[in-house]
Design an enzyme around this catalytic site. Structure first.
Site, PDB file in Angstrom:
ATOM      1  N   TYR A   1      -9.818  -2.258   0.216  1.00  0.00           N
ATOM      2  CA  TYR A   1      -9.392  -3.654   0.136  1.00  0.00           C
ATOM      3  C   TYR A   1     -10.030  -4.356  -1.045  1.00  0.00           C
ATOM      4  CZ  TYR A   1      -7.551  -3.669   4.895  1.00  0.00           C
ATOM      5  OH  TYR A   1      -6.826  -3.448   6.025  1.00  0.00           O
ATOM      6  N   ARG A  46      -0.290 -10.341  -5.453  1.00  0.00           N
ATOM      7  CA  ARG A  46      -1.106  -9.181  -5.124  1.00  0.00           C
ATOM      8  C   ARG A  46      -0.222  -8.185  -4.381  1.00  0.00           C
ATOM      9  NH1 ARG A  46      -2.924  -8.775   0.280  1.00  0.00           N
ATOM     10  NH2 ARG A  46      -4.631  -7.440  -0.377  1.00  0.00           N
ATOM     11  N   GLU A 103       4.278  -4.190  -0.137  1.00  0.00           N
ATOM     12  CA  GLU A 103       4.502  -5.627  -0.106  1.00  0.00           C
ATOM     13  C   GLU A 103       4.063  -6.207  -1.443  1.00  0.00           C
ATOM     14  OE1 GLU A 103       3.568  -6.361   4.656  1.00  0.00           O
ATOM     15  OE2 GLU A 103       2.231  -7.188   3.139  1.00  0.00           O
ATOM     16  N   TYR A 110      -5.102   1.369  11.157  1.00  0.00           N
ATOM     17  CA  TYR A 110      -4.537   0.017  11.110  1.00  0.00           C
ATOM     18  C   TYR A 110      -3.142   0.045  10.487  1.00  0.00           C
ATOM     19  CZ  TYR A 110      -3.830  -4.845   9.836  1.00  0.00           C
ATOM     20  OH  TYR A 110      -3.293  -6.095   9.684  1.00  0.00           O
TER      21      TYR A 110
END
Lengths: 356, 208
Positions: A46, A232, A274, A325
């Site tokens: 991340y 992003r 995304e 996840y």
């Protein structure tokens, strides 16, 4: 199901395809290379990873502020089907109507400017005429008068725009997700999350809170200025080209994860990217968040040698909590094995472009 | 002493409200809503008030027994608030709360104590009337059973003690995700055996 628009024009460009049932979704061979591959190095963790959302390379998904691609019409038909089945997928709290008009204006202006052959916006004071040729819509209405639209302004325009959208109200030093439409979401519920603040709606995400990612991201976003949008990436994996992977319908699509074999991996497993962009809105001071979903199956991605090598290394080395996840822990070993056959071990160049 | 009795909650759920001991504040009206062991938190708060008699004179206490059967209505009634009301259950309590909120003015202080189900549903009613969040204090006492919304059928199952549990509406086996919505006043329940139908792990008592 009956549609309240009439697609048909430009059918040589917009693909007639499905994201359910027989799953005929494909990326045309010459368009695979415009896929927004999200990994700029051979590993993943991340990060806030925000950058200015400015028009980018010609012939890529970044060429225009709002990317309208060959999947546009089929995605809008899929969205109409999801909303007919479950109207709770689009919600707007009463104080968000002005922000809805803001985003309607932004989308209409942007599409009419960048794709004048498909979209036209005529304005005479508050009397507007909107022409959306791919969807067969020609509609005159009064700006800021809800009674002249068939839906609220937010739902009206997002039924004609790819990507899930949320609108964030700013108060008490944080952002509140007080409106949203989601029919192509990666397992989060608009109905459950609407009304939450920034830290609340991110609560289920593992690891990132402890890294301070959300504190930094919020600080950054509160400074977002009108006219200076940012973007992003986020990504996950989806078995079959499903746009709608909502928690609501998980009992329907979750079992598809068990149908994966080494033989059908290239056909069934999709990288789901995304491309997220954020815009400060001028009248309401709200922030619009566009979560645009792109799907490409493994067979398509490995036609680009650099992406084949890199995808293998990312999947192989990812933290198990993240694989869980993102919903592919159960298939991860099989995916790694399949991808390893497309990785010759050669070094990869930095950055995500296919040819570099 | 307070730290001993406040129900401990896992601090890692970012969407879950933060609970703290109730503190008496200055206000024109003190609206106190409690269930079960929350009565103790209310009594302790009033005992700490600089002018308990004045506070009680401007207090409206609304109470119901907890999901574990704890009923301290007599003890609360004995405090001598200007108004006291005992309802048998939370659903039976809410119409009264809504009626009182319709007349409540700015300057009202809100005190919620007891189970998360009671606190969440009362807070939702108060916030719907537009009162600032800062006027609401919450102290979690007693049972930790959860109110859970099935993300699939949208039905809410009250007093969930085990994880996983069976949705009382659609019958799916749900695990309790550590994700809380104040708007719905519930945690989120997600089907646990969608990918392996019929192979849900046995229920474990997690909330007592």
């Amino acid at each position: 199901m009956s549609l309240d628009f009439k697609p048909g024009e430009f059918s040589d460009f917009f693909r007639d395809e499905t994201f359910r049932g027989d799953f005929t979704y494909r990326n045309s061979p010459h368009l695979i290379r415009r896929f927004p591959f999200p990994f700029d190095r051979d590993d993943y963790m991340y990060a806030v990873n925000m950058e200015p959302h400015v028009p980018g390379r010609k012939g890529t998904a970044f060429e225009h502020i709002l990317d309208v691609d060959e999947h546009y019409v089929a995605e809008m038909i899929d969205r109409a089907q999801v909303l007919a089945e479950d109207p709770l997928r689009c919600q707007s709290l009463p104080h968000m109507t002005l922000a809805g008009w803001d985003v309607l204006e932004f989308i209409m202006e942007t599409k009419a400017r960048d794709y004048p052959h498909w979209f036209t916006l005529e304005r005479d004071g508050h009397r507007w005429r909107w022409i959306n040729r791919p969807l067969g819509i020609d509609h005159s209405f009064t700006f800021l008068d809800e009674s002249t639209l068939p839906y609220g302004p937010f739902e009206y325009i997002t039924r004609q725009t790819q990507g899930d959208w949320t609108l964030q109200d700013e108060r008490d030093g944080t952002l509140w997700m007080d409106a949203g439409i989601a029919t192509s979401q990666a397992d989060w519920s608009v109905d459950f999350d609407v009304g939450m603040n920034f830290h609340e709606w991110h609560a289920p995400v593992p690891i990132a809170h402890d890294l301070g990612v959300f504190d930094r991201a919020l600080k950054f976003l509160l400074k977002l200025q009108h006219g200076a949008p940012v973007r992003r990436f986020n990504w996950t994996m989806t078995v079959n080209p499903l746009l709608d992977t909502a928690p609501e319908t998980y009992p329907r699509w979750g079992p598809m994860r068990t149908t994966l074999t080494p033989e059908n991996m290239g056909e069934l497993m999709h990288l789901r990217v995304e491309l997220q962009s954020l815009y400060r809105l001028p009248r309401s001071n709200a922030i619009a968040f566009d979560i645009r979903c792109y799907l490409a199956r493994f067979d398509e991605l490995v036609t680009v040698p650099k992406w084949a090598r890199r995808l293998h290394r990312v999947v192989r080395d990812i933290h198990p909590d993240l694989a869980a996840y993102k919903g592919f822990l159960r298939n991860r070993d099989m995916m790694t094995e399949w991808l390893s056959r497309h990785d010759d071990g050669a070094p990869t160049s930095p950055g995500w472009w296919p040819e570099d | 002493m307070q730290e001993m009795t406040l129900t401990p909650v896992t601090p890692t759920i970012r969407s879950r409200p933060v609970y703290a001991p109730l503190e008496p504040r200055a206000g024109r009206l003190h609206l106190i809503v409690a269930d079960g062991e929350g009565a103790e938190a209310v009594a302790e708060m009033i005992a700490r008030a600089p002018d308990a008699a004045a506070m009680l004179g401007a207090a409206h206490v609304i109470y119901c027994p907890g999901p574990n059967g704890t009923d301290m209505a007599d003890r609360l009634a004995a405090l001598g608030a200007a108004q006291f009301f005992r309802a048998p259950t939370i659903p039976a309590l809410l119409p009264r709360l809504q009626r009182v909120l319709a007349d409540a003015h700015m300057g009202t202080q809100f005190y919620l104590a007891g189970t998360e189900g009671l606190i969440g549903q009362a807070e939702r009613e108060i916030m719907a009337t537009g009162f600032p969040v800062g006027a609401i204090q919450k102290e979690h006492r007693g049972s930790t059973v959860r109110r859970v919304q099935c993300v699939h059928c949208k039905g809410i199952t009250e007093n969930v003690a085990t994880d996983p549990f069976r949705c009382s509406h659609c019958g799916l086996n749900l695990f309790v995700r550590d994700h809380y919505s104040r708007r719905i006043a519930a945690f989120q329940g997600v089907n646990i055996d969608a990918e392996d139908p019929g192979k849900a792990p046995p229920p474990v008592v997690r909330f007592g």
